[in-house]
Design an enzyme around this catalytic site. Structure first.
Site, PDB file in Angstrom:
ATOM      1  N   ARG A   1      -4.930  -8.479  -9.565  1.00  0.00           N
ATOM      2  CA  ARG A   1      -6.059  -9.276 -10.023  1.00  0.00           C
ATOM      3  C   ARG A   1      -6.664  -8.581 -11.243  1.00  0.00           C
ATOM      4  NH1 ARG A   1      -8.729 -13.145  -7.173  1.00  0.00           N
ATOM      5  NH2 ARG A   1      -7.282 -12.958  -5.453  1.00  0.00           N
ATOM      6  N   LEU A   2      -7.116  -9.353 -12.219  1.00  0.00           N
ATOM      7  CA  LEU A   2      -7.787  -8.750 -13.373  1.00  0.00           C
ATOM      8  C   LEU A   2      -9.171  -8.258 -12.958  1.00  0.00           C
ATOM      9  CD1 LEU A   2      -6.931 -11.268 -16.248  1.00  0.00           C
ATOM     10  CD2 LEU A   2      -6.021  -8.955 -15.928  1.00  0.00           C
TER      11      LEU A   2
ATOM     12  N   GLY B   1       0.789  -1.234   0.000  1.00  0.00           N
ATOM     13  CA  GLY B   1       0.000   0.000   0.000  1.00  0.00           C
ATOM     14  C   GLY B   1       0.815   1.275   0.000  1.00  0.00           C
ATOM     15  N   SER B   2       2.067   1.220  -0.462  1.00  0.00           N
ATOM     16  CA  SER B   2       2.853   2.463  -0.463  1.00  0.00           C
ATOM     17  C   SER B   2       2.282   3.474  -1.466  1.00  0.00           C
ATOM     18  CB  SER B   2       4.329   2.183  -0.753  1.00  0.00           C
ATOM     19  OG  SER B   2       4.545   1.847  -2.096  1.00  0.00           O
TER      20      SER B   2
ATOM     21  N   HIS C   1       1.648   0.484 -13.122  1.00  0.00           N
ATOM     22  CA  HIS C   1       2.418  -0.745 -13.346  1.00  0.00           C
ATOM     23  C   HIS C   1       3.905  -0.406 -13.402  1.00  0.00           C
ATOM     24  CE1 HIS C   1       3.119  -4.843 -14.624  1.00  0.00           C
ATOM     25  NE2 HIS C   1       3.967  -4.362 -15.512  1.00  0.00           N
TER      26      HIS C   1
ATOM     27  N   ASN D   1      -4.759   2.222 -13.379  1.00  0.00           N
ATOM     28  CA  ASN D   1      -3.801   1.324 -12.734  1.00  0.00           C
ATOM     29  C   ASN D   1      -2.398   1.901 -12.892  1.00  0.00           C
ATOM     30  OD1 ASN D   1      -2.831  -1.177 -11.568  1.00  0.00           O
ATOM     31  ND2 ASN D   1      -2.191  -1.795 -13.630  1.00  0.00           N
TER      32      ASN D   1
ATOM     33  N   LYS E   1     -16.065 -14.937  -9.692  1.00  0.00           N
ATOM     34  CA  LYS E   1     -15.586 -13.561  -9.799  1.00  0.00           C
ATOM     35  C   LYS E   1     -16.748 -12.557  -9.855  1.00  0.00           C
ATOM     36  CE  LYS E   1     -12.116 -10.944 -12.293  1.00  0.00           C
ATOM     37  NZ  LYS E   1     -10.772 -11.358 -11.920  1.00  0.00           N
TER      38      LYS E   1
HETATM   39  C1  GAR Z   1       3.653  -1.405  -7.273  1.00  0.00           C
HETATM   40  O1  GAR Z   1       4.977  -1.468  -7.737  1.00  0.00           O
HETATM   41  C2  GAR Z   1       2.667  -1.511  -8.420  1.00  0.00           C
HETATM   42  O2  GAR Z   1       3.102  -0.815  -9.565  1.00  0.00           O
HETATM   43  C3  GAR Z   1       2.647  -2.985  -8.655  1.00  0.00           C
HETATM   44  O3  GAR Z   1       2.586  -3.522  -7.356  1.00  0.00           O
HETATM   45  C4  GAR Z   1       3.325  -2.665  -6.473  1.00  0.00           C
HETATM   46  C5  GAR Z   1       2.473  -2.360  -5.262  1.00  0.00           C
HETATM   47  O4  GAR Z   1       3.204  -1.630  -4.298  1.00  0.00           O
HETATM   48  N1  GAR Z   1       1.531  -3.358  -9.465  1.00  0.00           N
HETATM   49  C6  GAR Z   1       1.581  -4.313 -10.398  1.00  0.00           C
HETATM   50  O5  GAR Z   1       2.564  -5.001 -10.606  1.00  0.00           O
HETATM   51  C7  GAR Z   1       0.310  -4.499 -11.215  1.00  0.00           C
HETATM   52  N2  GAR Z   1       0.507  -5.385 -12.326  1.00  0.00           N
HETATM   53  P1  GAR Z   1       2.463  -0.889  -3.100  1.00  0.00           P
HETATM   54  O6  GAR Z   1       1.484  -1.913  -2.491  1.00  0.00           O
HETATM   55  O7  GAR Z   1       3.526  -0.536  -2.134  1.00  0.00           O
HETATM   56  O8  GAR Z   1       1.738   0.305  -3.652  1.00  0.00           O
END
Ligand code: GAR
Length: 187
Positions: A91-92, A12-13, A109, A107, A65
């Site tokens: 999750r999709l 959750g950063s 990524h 989103n 789902k």
């Molecule tokens: C982040 O790096 C985000 O971009 C990635 O998960 C991490 C979550 O970090 N998301 C994916 O890879 C989606 N395909 P966080 O929980 O610290 O925000």
């Protein structure tokens, strides 16, 4: 002020960066709800610390789902949520939720899409030996990290330095997500 929900599966950063940007008046939005598909994830602690309601849903406890997402949609409607912000939601998104929030789900990524979609994008980039990777903010469609790109930023990869590369990616994520949300919710 745009009412948003943040979906997260892990630390959750990014959620925290968004909430701090809102608190500092940089983003004109309010996080009505955090939803996690991973009960007990650290994002729950972070949301509690900010006093933001959190919904912890275990998809496995639903028949399918559609039933899982029907529950989500019910809560989103109850809170009058206008936009859905995915932040490490692994999750999709299914067709009913996509239809309920058409062009209102985004989103982030950790790669320069369309390179390295899916899980562990930073590991994928390092294994491939690219010298530059980055971060993408995009609209969500039915595919895996395939929707229309809104913003990107680049990060240098230093060979063998996974930790440092990861740290730079995350720092850029927090800046790029907040600046993108600022622009989206300004109009
Ligand atoms: C982040 O790096 C985000 O971009 C990635 O998960 C991490 C979550 O970090 N998301 C994916 O890879 C989606 N395909 P966080 O929980 O610290 O925000």
């Amino acid at each position: 002020t745009t009412k948003i929900a943040v979906f997260a599966s892990g630390s959750g950063s990014n959620f925290q960066a968004i909430q701090e940007a809102i608190a500092h008046g940089e983003v004109n939005a309010n996080i009505e709800l955090v939803i996690t598909d991973n009960p007990g994830a650290f994002v729950v602690t972070r949301a509690n610390n900010f006093g933001i309601p959190v919904l912890e849903l275990a998809p496995k406890t639903y028949e399918n789902k559609a039933a899982y997402e029907a529950k989500i949609i019910e809560y989103l409607k109850e809170k009058d949520v206008e936009w859905v912000v995915l932040a490490g939601y692994m999750r999709l998104v299914g067709e009913n939720l996509l239809a309920a929030y058409e062009n209102r789900i985004i989103n982030i990524h950790p790669s320069l899409l369309p390179s390295f979609p899916g899980k562990d994008a930073i590991g994928q980039a390092m294994a491939h030996g690219v010298k530059v990777t980055g971060v993408t903010v995009h609209y969500v469609d039915a595919g895996m990290d395939t929707g229309t790109i809104i913003a990107q930023g680049a990060v240098d990869v230093i060979e063998g330095d996974r930790e440092g590369t990861e740290a730079r990616v995350h720092t850029l994520e927090h800046a790029l997500y907040t600046s993108t949300l600022k622009q989206l919710f300004e109009q």
